[in-house]
Design a protein around this motif. Sequence first.
Motif, PDB file in Angstrom:
ATOM      1  N   CYS A  25     -12.761  -2.277 -20.064  1.00 19.95           N
ATOM      2  CA  CYS A  25     -13.598  -2.360 -21.261  1.00 19.95           C
ATOM      3  C   CYS A  25     -13.749  -0.959 -21.855  1.00 19.95           C
ATOM      4  CB  CYS A  25     -14.973  -2.947 -20.922  1.00 19.95           C
ATOM      5  SG  CYS A  25     -14.943  -4.682 -20.390  1.00 19.95           S
ATOM      6  N   ASP A  67     -12.150  -6.730 -15.862  1.00 23.08           N
ATOM      7  CA  ASP A  67     -11.265  -6.271 -16.933  1.00 23.08           C
ATOM      8  C   ASP A  67     -11.675  -4.889 -17.414  1.00 23.08           C
ATOM      9  OD1 ASP A  67      -8.989  -6.716 -18.373  1.00 23.08           O
ATOM     10  OD2 ASP A  67      -9.778  -8.376 -19.562  1.00 23.08           O
ATOM     11  N   TYR A 103     -17.639  -8.563 -24.677  1.00 17.84           N
ATOM     12  CA  TYR A 103     -16.784  -9.418 -23.851  1.00 17.84           C
ATOM     13  C   TYR A 103     -17.556 -10.656 -23.396  1.00 17.84           C
ATOM     14  CZ  TYR A 103     -12.569  -9.905 -20.882  1.00 17.84           C
ATOM     15  OH  TYR A 103     -11.391 -10.312 -20.310  1.00 17.84           O
ATOM     16  N   LEU A 146      -9.398  -3.900 -25.971  1.00 20.45           N
ATOM     17  CA  LEU A 146     -10.594  -3.624 -25.182  1.00 20.45           C
ATOM     18  C   LEU A 146     -11.865  -3.857 -25.998  1.00 20.45           C
ATOM     19  CD1 LEU A 146      -9.606  -0.367 -23.228  1.00 20.45           C
ATOM     20  CD2 LEU A 146      -9.050  -2.763 -22.728  1.00 20.45           C
ATOM     21  N   HIS A 147     -12.884  -4.336 -25.305  1.00 20.94           N
ATOM     22  CA  HIS A 147     -14.192  -4.596 -25.904  1.00 20.94           C
ATOM     23  C   HIS A 147     -15.266  -3.975 -25.025  1.00 20.94           C
ATOM     24  CE1 HIS A 147     -12.640  -7.747 -28.698  1.00 20.94           C
ATOM     25  NE2 HIS A 147     -11.711  -7.849 -27.757  1.00 20.94           N
ATOM     26  N   SER A 148     -16.452  -3.841 -25.564  1.00 22.03           N
ATOM     27  CA  SER A 148     -17.570  -3.423 -24.721  1.00 22.03           C
ATOM     28  C   SER A 148     -17.901  -4.576 -23.775  1.00 22.03           C
ATOM     29  CB  SER A 148     -18.787  -3.074 -25.566  1.00 22.03           C
ATOM     30  OG  SER A 148     -19.340  -4.247 -26.150  1.00 22.03           O
ATOM     31  N   VAL A 149     -18.597  -4.261 -22.690  1.00 22.60           N
ATOM     32  CA  VAL A 149     -18.972  -5.294 -21.730  1.00 22.60           C
ATOM     33  C   VAL A 149     -19.807  -6.376 -22.409  1.00 22.60           C
ATOM     34  CG1 VAL A 149     -20.272  -5.759 -19.613  1.00 22.60           C
ATOM     35  CG2 VAL A 149     -18.832  -3.704 -19.772  1.00 22.60           C
ATOM     36  N   LEU A 186      -6.890  -7.760 -20.474  1.00 24.49           N
ATOM     37  CA  LEU A 186      -6.869  -6.605 -21.383  1.00 24.49           C
ATOM     38  C   LEU A 186      -5.593  -6.588 -22.222  1.00 24.49           C
ATOM     39  CD1 LEU A 186      -4.745  -4.529 -19.735  1.00 24.49           C
ATOM     40  CD2 LEU A 186      -6.766  -4.232 -18.320  1.00 24.49           C
ATOM     41  N   ASP A 241     -21.691  -4.411 -16.125  1.00 25.71           N
ATOM     42  CA  ASP A 241     -20.970  -3.145 -16.226  1.00 25.71           C
ATOM     43  C   ASP A 241     -20.755  -2.625 -14.807  1.00 25.71           C
ATOM     44  OD1 ASP A 241     -20.095  -0.532 -16.547  1.00 25.71           O
ATOM     45  OD2 ASP A 241     -21.318  -0.175 -18.329  1.00 25.71           O
ATOM     46  N   GLY A 269     -15.641  -4.035 -16.583  1.00 28.32           N
ATOM     47  CA  GLY A 269     -16.579  -5.143 -16.598  1.00 28.32           C
ATOM     48  C   GLY A 269     -16.243  -6.208 -15.575  1.00 28.32           C
TER      49      GLY A 269
END
Length: 519
Positions: free
Chosen positions: A412, A410, A439, A433-436, A384, A455, A509
């Motif tokens: 998310c 990580d 990622y 940060l990203h969405s699952v 992250l 998730d 995630g």
Amino acid sequence: MAPATPAATMQACGETMVQGKDGEASHEKRTERAVQTKYWFEHSQETTINAMMLDSQADMLDKEERPEVMRLLGDVKGKDVLELGAGIGRFTGELKVQGAKKVAAVDFMQNLVDENRKTHGHLEGTEFLCADVTELDFPANSVDVVFSNWLLMYLSDEEVKELACKMLLWLRPGGRVFFRESCFQQSGDKKRQENPTHYRNPREYIQIFEDAQARATDGKLSQYRLESVHCVDTYVKYKKNQNQLCFSWRSKETSLSRTPSFRHFLDNQQYKVNGILRYERIFGEGYVSTGGFETTKDFVSMLDLKPGQKVLDVGCGIGGGDFYMAKEFGVSVHGLDLSSNMVTIALERAVKQRCDVRFEISDCTTRDFDENSFDVIYSRDTILHIQDKLTLYQRLLRFLKPGGKLLVSDYCKAPGEPTEQFAAYIAQRGYDLHSVEEYGKILEEAGFKNVVAEDRTWQFKESLERELAIAEADKEGFLREFTAEDFAAVVNGWREKLERVHSNQQKWGLFLAEKPKSS
């Protein structure tokens, strides 16, 4: 590389030096030098590797650790090298073989200097000096590399501080200081009636060199930038000993107002020693990531680890997961973290663990390993911090063996733009940060196959609630070790995480992937 005058160094180092050769030596300094001279006079009567290494396994250890230390030192081709505490020249010849242009080998015991000259005097560009490093001077900007192996542990704190300052002056711009020391406790098994060695916590060396500054006569100010700290793997392999450490520093010109590095930010903001120990009090002994041992056991079970496999832990923290994998499954673990506070705590704990784990302070975005080095790469709530995840995962893919596995947990975020409050939190921590789902796509783009992106926010929530309940129930015990402010910081931090989870902003995630078995 002829010696400079004492006055030049005194002028350059300014107030950071306690005194020069022309000043009256303090009683403490006279005592320290007398004790160390007596010690090495006793232990250098035999000019042999066994005598130098103070270990009954010296021949076997030397055969493997000497080339290892040279690999950690890196390229010296065409460089002018100053070797301090050279002894009988275990590394003098190696430095020349690796292409050093000149090597000035210094030791304060005449018989050791003579033996080194006898063995390596035929090598062109090699100079041999008998001198005490605490009284040594070289011209400014005269060397590219200062190398020492087991030297600073025979100097007092003040002597190390003075030498660190002087070496900054001797180095050319961008030059390097590389030293190897025994930390925490004795490693060699040779019996000694008296042992005046200073077995420091590596954090002490880091503090001394980070504080060191030197101003040249032209007014330019220099300081050190830490590149890496490595365990000597030979000692881990044969002695389960993580106390042998190599430190690599690079000099850089600077202004009076230093620009903090990201490592400095971590060590002085999010991962102060007290903050790390607070986290551990909540997560459990050895752990500083969500769920502690419970999630570690759960996730590691997915890797089907086999004895003898090699694991790279990116963001190893204080080592709990690494000790668990090594002890439970017989794997060899290499723990990597940018935070010197994290790694020094891990090294302290390793003294009692005696397992196949080594630790390293370095930047995972620049640290290089040979291709196909690891069977597994493991990372918990670390990446992250990395802005360019794609490039990092492409590097990690190269380090994995064909068919090797990657497991990452990580932080998310939910798809779309975060709320203003959550965005402020991300910015304050420096997270990316990203969405699952996003990622998982990054891993696929990096070249991984069989990517599973789960998730696990439900597990994150359960862990947070369990940890918060334990902390609140054990408030009295917590306050015996920490302050009320520490308790409030932990409890409020956990509550804020839960609020972000409940508002569907923060996610967690779990990612599993493999390197293709063939390209």
